[in-house]
Scaffold this motif. Structure first.
Motif, PDB file in Angstrom:
ATOM      1  N   ASN A  72       8.495   5.961   4.450  1.00 10.56           N
ATOM      2  CA  ASN A  72       7.923   5.851   3.113  1.00 10.56           C
ATOM      3  C   ASN A  72       6.442   5.488   3.166  1.00 10.56           C
ATOM      4  OD1 ASN A  72      10.213   6.560   1.713  1.00 10.56           O
ATOM      5  ND2 ASN A  72      10.922   4.467   1.418  1.00 10.56           N
ATOM      6  N   ALA A  73       6.057   4.638   4.108  1.00 12.76           N
ATOM      7  CA  ALA A  73       4.639   4.305   4.258  1.00 12.76           C
ATOM      8  C   ALA A  73       3.838   5.547   4.619  1.00 12.76           C
ATOM      9  CB  ALA A  73       4.462   3.231   5.335  1.00 12.76           C
ATOM     10  N   ALA A  74       4.385   6.386   5.503  1.00 19.21           N
ATOM     11  CA  ALA A  74       3.700   7.615   5.896  1.00 19.21           C
ATOM     12  C   ALA A  74       3.634   8.603   4.739  1.00 19.21           C
ATOM     13  CB  ALA A  74       4.404   8.241   7.099  1.00 19.21           C
ATOM     14  N   MET A  75       4.641   8.592   3.852  1.00 18.76           N
ATOM     15  CA  MET A  75       4.592   9.455   2.664  1.00 18.76           C
ATOM     16  C   MET A  75       3.523   8.973   1.687  1.00 18.76           C
ATOM     17  SD  MET A  75       6.226  12.229   2.468  1.00 18.76           S
ATOM     18  CE  MET A  75       6.057  12.478   0.704  1.00 18.76           C
ATOM     19  N   ILE A  76       3.379   7.661   1.552  1.00 22.56           N
ATOM     20  CA  ILE A  76       2.311   7.120   0.708  1.00 22.56           C
ATOM     21  C   ILE A  76       0.965   7.587   1.229  1.00 22.56           C
ATOM     22  CG2 ILE A  76       1.129   5.001  -0.003  1.00 22.56           C
ATOM     23  CD1 ILE A  76       3.892   3.619   0.039  1.00 22.56           C
ATOM     24  N   ASP A  77       0.766   7.527   2.540  1.00 20.20           N
ATOM     25  CA  ASP A  77      -0.487   7.996   3.142  1.00 20.20           C
ATOM     26  C   ASP A  77      -0.708   9.475   2.866  1.00 20.20           C
ATOM     27  OD1 ASP A  77      -1.635   5.696   4.414  1.00 20.20           O
ATOM     28  OD2 ASP A  77      -0.077   5.805   5.947  1.00 20.20           O
ATOM     29  N   ALA A  78       0.344  10.268   3.002  1.00 24.49           N
ATOM     30  CA  ALA A  78       0.211  11.714   2.806  1.00 24.49           C
ATOM     31  C   ALA A  78      -0.167  12.045   1.371  1.00 24.49           C
ATOM     32  CB  ALA A  78       1.517  12.405   3.190  1.00 24.49           C
ATOM     33  N   VAL A  79       0.514  11.427   0.425  1.00 15.67           N
ATOM     34  CA  VAL A  79       0.258  11.716  -0.990  1.00 15.67           C
ATOM     35  C   VAL A  79      -1.127  11.233  -1.400  1.00 15.67           C
ATOM     36  CG1 VAL A  79       0.985  11.230  -3.352  1.00 15.67           C
ATOM     37  CG2 VAL A  79       2.699  11.703  -1.600  1.00 15.67           C
ATOM     38  N   ARG A  80      -1.485  10.025  -0.982  1.00 17.85           N
ATOM     39  CA  ARG A  80      -2.803   9.499  -1.382  1.00 17.85           C
ATOM     40  C   ARG A  80      -3.918  10.324  -0.771  1.00 17.85           C
ATOM     41  NH1 ARG A  80      -6.306   8.915  -3.788  1.00 17.85           N
ATOM     42  NH2 ARG A  80      -7.428   7.106  -4.608  1.00 17.85           N
ATOM     43  N   SER A  81      -3.734  10.781   0.452  1.00 17.27           N
ATOM     44  CA  SER A  81      -4.739  11.620   1.098  1.00 17.27           C
ATOM     45  C   SER A  81      -4.892  12.953   0.374  1.00 17.27           C
ATOM     46  CB  SER A  81      -4.346  11.852   2.562  1.00 17.27           C
ATOM     47  OG  SER A  81      -5.265  12.710   3.202  1.00 17.27           O
ATOM     48  N   GLN A  82      -3.772  13.524  -0.083  1.00 18.86           N
ATOM     49  CA  GLN A  82      -3.833  14.802  -0.793  1.00 18.86           C
ATOM     50  C   GLN A  82      -4.520  14.647  -2.135  1.00 18.86           C
ATOM     51  OE1 GLN A  82      -2.608  18.103   0.344  1.00 18.86           O
ATOM     52  NE2 GLN A  82      -4.211  18.265  -1.200  1.00 18.86           N
ATOM     53  N   ILE A  83      -4.238  13.560  -2.852  1.00 15.55           N
ATOM     54  CA  ILE A  83      -4.912  13.317  -4.125  1.00 15.55           C
ATOM     55  C   ILE A  83      -6.419  13.208  -3.905  1.00 15.55           C
ATOM     56  CG2 ILE A  83      -5.185  11.696  -6.047  1.00 15.55           C
ATOM     57  CD1 ILE A  83      -2.219  10.955  -5.678  1.00 15.55           C
ATOM     58  N   ALA A  84      -6.814  12.535  -2.838  1.00 19.91           N
ATOM     59  CA  ALA A  84      -8.241  12.412  -2.518  1.00 19.91           C
ATOM     60  C   ALA A  84      -8.851  13.772  -2.201  1.00 19.91           C
ATOM     61  CB  ALA A  84      -8.431  11.449  -1.347  1.00 19.91           C
ATOM     62  N   ALA A  85      -8.102  14.618  -1.495  1.00 20.39           N
ATOM     63  CA  ALA A  85      -8.605  15.950  -1.148  1.00 20.39           C
ATOM     64  C   ALA A  85      -8.780  16.824  -2.380  1.00 20.39           C
ATOM     65  CB  ALA A  85      -7.649  16.614  -0.156  1.00 20.39           C
ATOM     66  N   TRP A  86      -8.041  16.534  -3.446  1.00 21.37           N
ATOM     67  CA  TRP A  86      -8.124  17.303  -4.681  1.00 21.37           C
ATOM     68  C   TRP A  86      -9.169  16.766  -5.668  1.00 21.37           C
ATOM     69  CZ3 TRP A  86      -2.139  17.530  -5.781  1.00 21.37           C
ATOM     70  CH2 TRP A  86      -1.570  18.559  -5.000  1.00 21.37           C
ATOM     71  N   GLU A  87      -9.915  15.746  -5.298  1.00 20.54           N
ATOM     72  CA  GLU A  87     -10.816  15.049  -6.226  1.00 20.54           C
ATOM     73  C   GLU A  87     -11.641  16.012  -7.088  1.00 20.54           C
ATOM     74  OE1 GLU A  87     -11.731  11.679  -6.751  1.00 20.54           O
ATOM     75  OE2 GLU A  87     -10.128  10.855  -5.522  1.00 20.54           O
ATOM     76  N   GLY A  88     -12.236  17.028  -6.483  1.00 19.87           N
ATOM     77  CA  GLY A  88     -13.096  17.940  -7.226  1.00 19.87           C
ATOM     78  C   GLY A  88     -12.361  18.867  -8.166  1.00 19.87           C
ATOM     79  N   ILE A  99      -2.255   9.001  -9.232  1.00 19.58           N
ATOM     80  CA  ILE A  99      -2.278   7.724  -8.515  1.00 19.58           C
ATOM     81  C   ILE A  99      -1.246   6.770  -9.112  1.00 19.58           C
ATOM     82  CG2 ILE A  99      -3.678   5.683  -7.990  1.00 19.58           C
ATOM     83  CD1 ILE A  99      -6.100   7.507  -7.803  1.00 19.58           C
ATOM     84  N   VAL A 100      -1.133   6.766 -10.438  1.00 17.12           N
ATOM     85  CA  VAL A 100      -0.127   5.925 -11.089  1.00 17.12           C
ATOM     86  C   VAL A 100       1.275   6.347 -10.666  1.00 17.12           C
ATOM     87  CG1 VAL A 100       0.949   5.417 -13.323  1.00 17.12           C
ATOM     88  CG2 VAL A 100      -1.522   5.246 -13.056  1.00 17.12           C
ATOM     89  N   ASP A 101       1.518   7.651 -10.599  1.00 16.43           N
ATOM     90  CA  ASP A 101       2.834   8.129 -10.166  1.00 16.43           C
ATOM     91  C   ASP A 101       3.142   7.666  -8.743  1.00 16.43           C
ATOM     92  OD1 ASP A 101       3.157   9.393 -12.592  1.00 16.43           O
ATOM     93  OD2 ASP A 101       2.485  11.348 -11.865  1.00 16.43           O
ATOM     94  N   LEU A 102       2.120   7.663  -7.888  1.00 13.55           N
ATOM     95  CA  LEU A 102       2.309   7.195  -6.517  1.00 13.55           C
ATOM     96  C   LEU A 102       2.577   5.692  -6.494  1.00 13.55           C
ATOM     97  CD1 LEU A 102       2.291   7.483  -3.456  1.00 13.55           C
ATOM     98  CD2 LEU A 102      -0.221   7.360  -3.526  1.00 13.55           C
ATOM     99  N   VAL A 103       1.832   4.930  -7.269  1.00 10.51           N
ATOM    100  CA  VAL A 103       2.027   3.483  -7.310  1.00 10.51           C
ATOM    101  C   VAL A 103       3.423   3.152  -7.849  1.00 10.51           C
ATOM    102  CG1 VAL A 103       1.297   1.378  -8.495  1.00 10.51           C
ATOM    103  CG2 VAL A 103      -0.399   2.866  -7.448  1.00 10.51           C
ATOM    104  N   VAL A 187      -4.551   2.281  -4.389  1.00 10.31           N
ATOM    105  CA  VAL A 187      -5.376   2.849  -5.451  1.00 10.31           C
ATOM    106  C   VAL A 187      -6.784   3.131  -4.955  1.00 10.31           C
ATOM    107  CG1 VAL A 187      -6.438   2.383  -7.691  1.00 10.31           C
ATOM    108  CG2 VAL A 187      -4.037   1.809  -7.311  1.00 10.31           C
ATOM    109  N   ARG A 188      -7.376   2.186  -4.264  1.00  9.39           N
ATOM    110  CA  ARG A 188      -8.751   2.356  -3.787  1.00  9.39           C
ATOM    111  C   ARG A 188      -8.849   3.374  -2.657  1.00  9.39           C
ATOM    112  NH1 ARG A 188     -12.317  -3.172  -3.642  1.00  9.39           N
ATOM    113  NH2 ARG A 188     -11.665  -4.066  -5.633  1.00  9.39           N
ATOM    114  N   ASN A 189      -7.757   3.516  -1.895  1.00 10.37           N
ATOM    115  CA  ASN A 189      -7.741   4.434  -0.759  1.00 10.37           C
ATOM    116  C   ASN A 189      -8.835   4.091   0.241  1.00 10.37           C
ATOM    117  OD1 ASN A 189      -6.599   6.641   0.635  1.00 10.37           O
ATOM    118  ND2 ASN A 189      -8.190   8.022  -0.114  1.00 10.37           N
ATOM    119  N   ASP A 190      -9.002   2.782   0.490  1.00  9.77           N
ATOM    120  CA  ASP A 190     -10.004   2.358   1.467  1.00  9.77           C
ATOM    121  C   ASP A 190      -9.305   1.829   2.717  1.00  9.77           C
ATOM    122  OD1 ASP A 190      -8.958   0.033   0.465  1.00  9.77           O
ATOM    123  OD2 ASP A 190     -10.858  -0.803  -0.260  1.00  9.77           O
TER     124      ASP A 190
END
Length: 289
Positions: A72-88, A99-103, A187-190
């Protein structure tokens, strides 16, 4: 969460994502459902959450943090990374909603007692289930021309004029920034430098004076003095750091005060001693002079 609810007028259609071919829409499927299906199908990624907040931490630090299972931790990483890749390709409201759905999904699979001050030693049954993003419900269908800010309330008070202000400040000694640090990192993805057995991120810059008994009264008076508003509604508990008599004294100096009191059965988090069977919640109303 405020952005997700207020900056979307109903379920968003993620038009830029679909036009870019990042998501395939199926017949009779709303684009929002298509996006979540795409995210749920991602391959797990061993990123920061996996290395910091799952048992994988034991490999490097010797501390086995059990906030999430490794998968599940690795899925959180995957989803958050994809959301970041879609920023534009995402509007501000669409980005916040994902991000709320992920949280929300992470919270249902977290191995905690509620907050994130610590993790449980043994796995809760729900924490072992696969992480899955689901549709957020209750999105407003009204206009979405709201403005959402994330700022120190006292500083924001000087920058805005409002007809009505509703304030719900912290009232216990528990600092939100410390008790929700894992979600803050998602949320911050830092990649903060964490410390201790719980992997606490640096949070002192986000500490609130309202959580300190000696500082809270001055913090309240400072906030009220900077408001440019017609009315103030303040929600506060009898368990708070500021006594009711002090709050009344502070607020009365700024306008006409009215108070509504309601008693609730006290939440018992342990079998230890408590202050009483009930707690009084108050809603203070100030009509500014």
């Amino acid at each position: 969460m405020a952005e997700a609810r207020l900056l979307n007028s109903g379920m968003p259609r993620f038009e830029a994502l679909l036009e870019a071919g990042e998501v395939d829409s199926q017949p009779h499927e709303h684009p929002y459902e298509s996006v979540l299906r795409r995210l749920n199908a991602l391959q797990p990624r061993r990123g920061f959450v996996y290395r910091t907040y799952s048992p994988a931490t034991a490999r490097n630090s010797g501390v086995e943090r059990r906030y999430f299972t490794p998968t599940n931790a690795a899925m959180i990483d995957a989803v958050r990374s994809q959301i970041a890749a879609w920023e534009g390709l995402l509007s501000r409201g669409e980005r916040s909603l994902l991000i709320v759905d992920l949280v929300r999904a992470a919270s249902t699979r977290s191995n905690t007692a509620g907050t994130y001050g610590c993790f449980l030693k043994t796995w809760k049954p729900r924490a072992l289930e696969p992480l899955t993003l689901t549709l957020s419900r209750g999105l407003s269908r009204r206009r979405n021309d709201h403005a959402v800010y994330c700022s120190d309330a006292t500083e924001l008070a000087e920058a805005l004029r409002a007809d009505v202000v509703y304030a719900d400040p912290p009232y216990t000694k528990r600092q939100y920034a410390a008790y929700y640090h894992v979600l803050e990192t998602i949320v911050r993805n830092d990649r903060p430098i964490v410390s201790g057995k719980t992997g606490l991120r640096p949070w002192s810059e986000a500490s609130s004076d309202f959580c300190y008994r000696r500082k809270a009264p001055a913090a309240l008076e400072r906030l009220i003095s900077r408001l440019d508003a017609g009315h103030l509604f303040l929600s506060y508990s009898d368990d708070g750091q500021i006594p009711d008599s002090t709050i009344r004294e502070i607020l009365s100096a700024f306008g006409k005060l009215a108070v509504l009191e309601t008693a609730y059965r006290r939440y018992r988090s342990s079998a230890g001693p408590h202050r009483g069977p009930t707690v009084v919640e108050r809603l203070y109303h100030v009509a500014f002079a």
